[in-house]
Write an enzyme that holds these catalytic residues in place. Structure first.
Site, PDB file in Angstrom:
ATOM      1  CE  LYS A 216      -3.233   2.949   0.626  1.00  0.00           C
ATOM      2  NZ  LYS A 216      -4.311   3.224  -0.286  1.00  0.00           N
ATOM      3  CB  CYS A 270      -3.803   8.712   0.054  1.00  0.00           C
ATOM      4  SG  CYS A 270      -5.532   8.608   0.474  1.00  0.00           S
TER       5      CYS A 270
HETATM    6  N1  SAJ Z   1      -1.636  14.676  -9.164  1.00  0.00           N
HETATM    7  C1  SAJ Z   1      -0.766  15.431  -9.932  1.00  0.00           C
HETATM    8  N2  SAJ Z   1      -0.342  14.925 -11.113  1.00  0.00           N
HETATM    9  C2  SAJ Z   1      -0.767  13.721 -11.585  1.00  0.00           C
HETATM   10  C3  SAJ Z   1      -1.645  12.948 -10.793  1.00  0.00           C
HETATM   11  C4  SAJ Z   1      -2.077  13.452  -9.575  1.00  0.00           C
HETATM   12  O1  SAJ Z   1      -0.356  16.546  -9.561  1.00  0.00           O
HETATM   13  O2  SAJ Z   1      -0.344  13.352 -12.697  1.00  0.00           O
HETATM   14  C5  SAJ Z   1      -2.089  15.195  -7.860  1.00  0.00           C
HETATM   15  C6  SAJ Z   1      -3.596  15.420  -7.779  1.00  0.00           C
HETATM   16  O3  SAJ Z   1      -3.958  16.646  -8.340  1.00  0.00           O
HETATM   17  C7  SAJ Z   1      -3.826  15.348  -6.296  1.00  0.00           C
HETATM   18  C8  SAJ Z   1      -2.792  14.309  -5.828  1.00  0.00           C
HETATM   19  O4  SAJ Z   1      -1.836  14.220  -6.864  1.00  0.00           O
HETATM   20  O5  SAJ Z   1      -3.541  16.584  -5.673  1.00  0.00           O
HETATM   21  C9  SAJ Z   1      -3.359  12.939  -5.533  1.00  0.00           C
HETATM   22  O6  SAJ Z   1      -4.331  12.570  -6.495  1.00  0.00           O
HETATM   23  P1  SAJ Z   1      -4.460  11.101  -7.093  1.00  0.00           P
HETATM   24  O7  SAJ Z   1      -5.604  11.081  -8.026  1.00  0.00           O
HETATM   25  O8  SAJ Z   1      -3.165  10.658  -7.647  1.00  0.00           O
HETATM   26  O9  SAJ Z   1      -4.698  10.169  -5.820  1.00  0.00           O
HETATM   27  P2  SAJ Z   1      -5.728  10.145  -4.564  1.00  0.00           P
HETATM   28  O10 SAJ Z   1      -5.033  10.741  -3.383  1.00  0.00           O
HETATM   29  O11 SAJ Z   1      -7.058  10.679  -4.925  1.00  0.00           O
HETATM   30  O12 SAJ Z   1      -5.869   8.545  -4.364  1.00  0.00           O
HETATM   31  C10 SAJ Z   1      -4.688   7.741  -4.196  1.00  0.00           C
HETATM   32  C11 SAJ Z   1      -4.782   6.540  -5.134  1.00  0.00           C
HETATM   33  N3  SAJ Z   1      -3.483   5.868  -5.208  1.00  0.00           N
HETATM   34  C12 SAJ Z   1      -2.892   5.586  -6.390  1.00  0.00           C
HETATM   35  O13 SAJ Z   1      -3.346   5.911  -7.455  1.00  0.00           O
HETATM   36  C13 SAJ Z   1      -1.603   4.835  -6.314  1.00  0.00           C
HETATM   37  C14 SAJ Z   1      -5.874   5.592  -4.654  1.00  0.00           C
HETATM   38  O14 SAJ Z   1      -5.902   4.419  -5.457  1.00  0.00           O
HETATM   39  C15 SAJ Z   1      -5.617   5.218  -3.195  1.00  0.00           C
HETATM   40  O15 SAJ Z   1      -6.620   4.332  -2.696  1.00  0.00           O
HETATM   41  C16 SAJ Z   1      -5.677   6.492  -2.388  1.00  0.00           C
HETATM   42  O16 SAJ Z   1      -4.604   7.335  -2.847  1.00  0.00           O
HETATM   43  C17 SAJ Z   1      -5.511   6.139  -0.930  1.00  0.00           C
HETATM   44  O17 SAJ Z   1      -6.536   6.108  -0.212  1.00  0.00           O
HETATM   45  O18 SAJ Z   1      -4.394   5.798  -0.499  1.00  0.00           O
END
Ligand code: SAJ
Length: 429
Positions: A216, A270
């Site tokens: 995780k 997360c």
């Molecule tokens: N972000 C960027 N650039 C990107 C992708 C995301 O700047 O290319 C930013 C987003 O804007 C945001 C942050 O990263 O601020 C996180 O967004 P996210 O969509 O990557 O992830 P979360 O926090 O919504 O959810 C993540 C997920 N983990 C992964 O994709 C590995 C989800 O599957 C997990 O269950 C969740 O964390 C968790 O609960 O741990």
């Protein structure tokens, strides 16, 4: 192994959807939460968190009598713990995970445990947390045997099974995603698989508890490191007068390159948190993971510097203009696109800093909220059209689908685009 009654401890962003989905499969679910208000809301068939379609599933589960919430644990055949694991606070708390919620939850279910029960930890946790939880349970119930001392013959089964759902798509991902299941023994894993198979269509893959915990943390660190790479490129490209968006688009044409997108920083509860659990356990070894966190945490500051530079440019170009005449509009406040979650949002942190720059007016466009949080002083929640007409500087912070389209800047209007959806050089020809 079949489960007629399952208890979910912690009815938050993970626990409530899990409880509701289990209940929708006609399992009797007892949801437990320390928050009486949340319990009352759920028992009235409503929800206290925001997640698409969750209200419908919870309402049906409560109305049909399969889901009931309470503040006090009751006997069940399986217990699923989904409570927070924040950082420790206070002078010693340097991103160290705080397991006190897990300890309280496990000690609260201990009195109702009986031979044959299964306890699963779902909370994102540092390596070793499941073994620690099993030790707390065994400490509270010396009359029962546990897998860490009695192996496959234990009275109680204990496993770790991390949630992996994406906020905004929780109900779909809960069912479709593969699950990693780390039992303390093989028997524990088998029992946990039987539980998840009630609603999971994805594969249930077994390992040990420590590997499942690290898995995780690894998933979210992988994403954090990749976003940090993109964010670092955005700083480098800015200095070198190159469009980072075009650069990444071109580099990603290579069959083995897949760079993520830069943004105003990494938000949510997360990705900006979990990597620290690895760093805190292995500070000497986890160098890249730590640096990635620092790169991503610095990005909001850098955006504010860009806004300050835009303000200076505006004032230099208009000698009659004072700082008090400057109108700035922030487009988006949430931590990512198309959701209404402001928790740990870099966009909100940036808007808050801008509100303290002494400018005349801060306009905020956020179609997913109905009132502004108190931390943004003197700001006004307005429509996109109003902000576009009125602001001297437009700052694009969240790539909501409502914002996509041509921005058509007015003469002398300046743009700081942190997501590459309005910047002319960013948009594909
Ligand atoms: N972000 C960027 N650039 C990107 C992708 C995301 O700047 O290319 C930013 C987003 O804007 C945001 C942050 O990263 O601020 C996180 O967004 P996210 O969509 O990557 O992830 P979360 O926090 O919504 O959810 C993540 C997920 N983990 C992964 O994709 C590995 C989800 O599957 C997990 O269950 C969740 O964390 C968790 O609960 O741990």
């Amino acid at each position: 192994m079949t489960f007629k009654t399952v208890s979910v401890i912690g009815l938050g962003y993970i626990g409530l959807p899990t409880a509701a989905v289990l209940a929708s499969r006609k399992v009797k679910v007892i949801g437990v939460d320390v928050n009486q208000k949340a319990v009352d809301i759920i028992n009235s068939g409503q929800i206290h968190i925001v997640e698409p379609d969750l209200d419908i599933v919870v309402h049906a589960a409560v109305t049909e009598g399969y889901l009931r919430a309470t503040t006090r644990p009751e006997p069940a055949e399986a217990f699923l713990i989904a409570v927070p694991t924040p950082f420790k606070t206070g002078p010693t708390g340097d991103h160290e995970p705080d397991l006190s919620y897990i300890e309280t939850a496990s000690r609260s279910i201990a009195p109702v445990l009986k031979k044959g029960d299964l306890v699963i930890l779902e909370s994102t946790s540092p390596v070793g947390a499941t073994e620690q939880m099993a030790a707390w349970l065994s400490d509270a119930r010396p009359d029962l045997t546990f897998p860490q001392t009695h192996g496959g013959e234990s009275d109680i089964r204990v496993a770790y099974c991390p949630e992996r759902v994406l906020p905004g798509q929780v109900l779909r991902e809960l069912v479709q995603n593969d699950r990693v299941i780390g039992g303390i023994t093989t028997k524990c894993s088998e029992a946990a698989i039987a539980l998840y198979k009630i609603f999971v269509l994805g594969a249930c893959i077994t390992t040990n508890a420590r590997t499942a915990e690290m898995c995780k943390l690894t998933e979210n660190s992988y994403r954090d490191v990749n976003i940090a790479f993109a964010n670092e490129l955005s700083l480098i490209c800015d200095k070198q007068d190159i469009s980072v968006w075009e650069l990444i688009r071109l580099a990603n044409l290579h069959p083995r390159v897949n760079i993520l997108q830069p943004g105003p920083g990494v938000g949510g509860h997360c990705i900006a948190v979990d990597p620290w659990f690895i760093v805190s356990a292995c500070p000497k070894e986890a160098r890249l993971i730590k640096i990635a966190r620092e790169v991503n945490d610095y990005k909001p500051e850098w955006v504010v510097e860009k806004v300050q530079a835009a303000i200076s440019k505006l004032l230099q170009a208009n000698h009659l203009m004072r700082l008090k005449d400057v109108s700035v509009a922030c487009f988006g406040l949430t931590f990512k696109a198309n959701i209404d979650d402001l928790r740990e949002s870099p966009a909100l942190a940036i808007a808050e800093k801008i509100s303290k720059l002494g400018i005349g007016e801060l306009l905020v466009v956020e179609p997913h909220i109905s009132s502004l949080p108190a931390v943004i002083e003197n700001a006004e929640l307005v429509t996109a059209e109003y902000a576009r007409k009125r602001a001297n500087i437009l700052i694009l912070l969240v790539d909501h689908k409502d914002f996509v389209g041509n921005v058509n800047l007015k003469a002398q209007q300046l743009l700081v685009d942190t997501r590459g959806i309005w910047d002319k050089s960013a948009v594909a020809a």
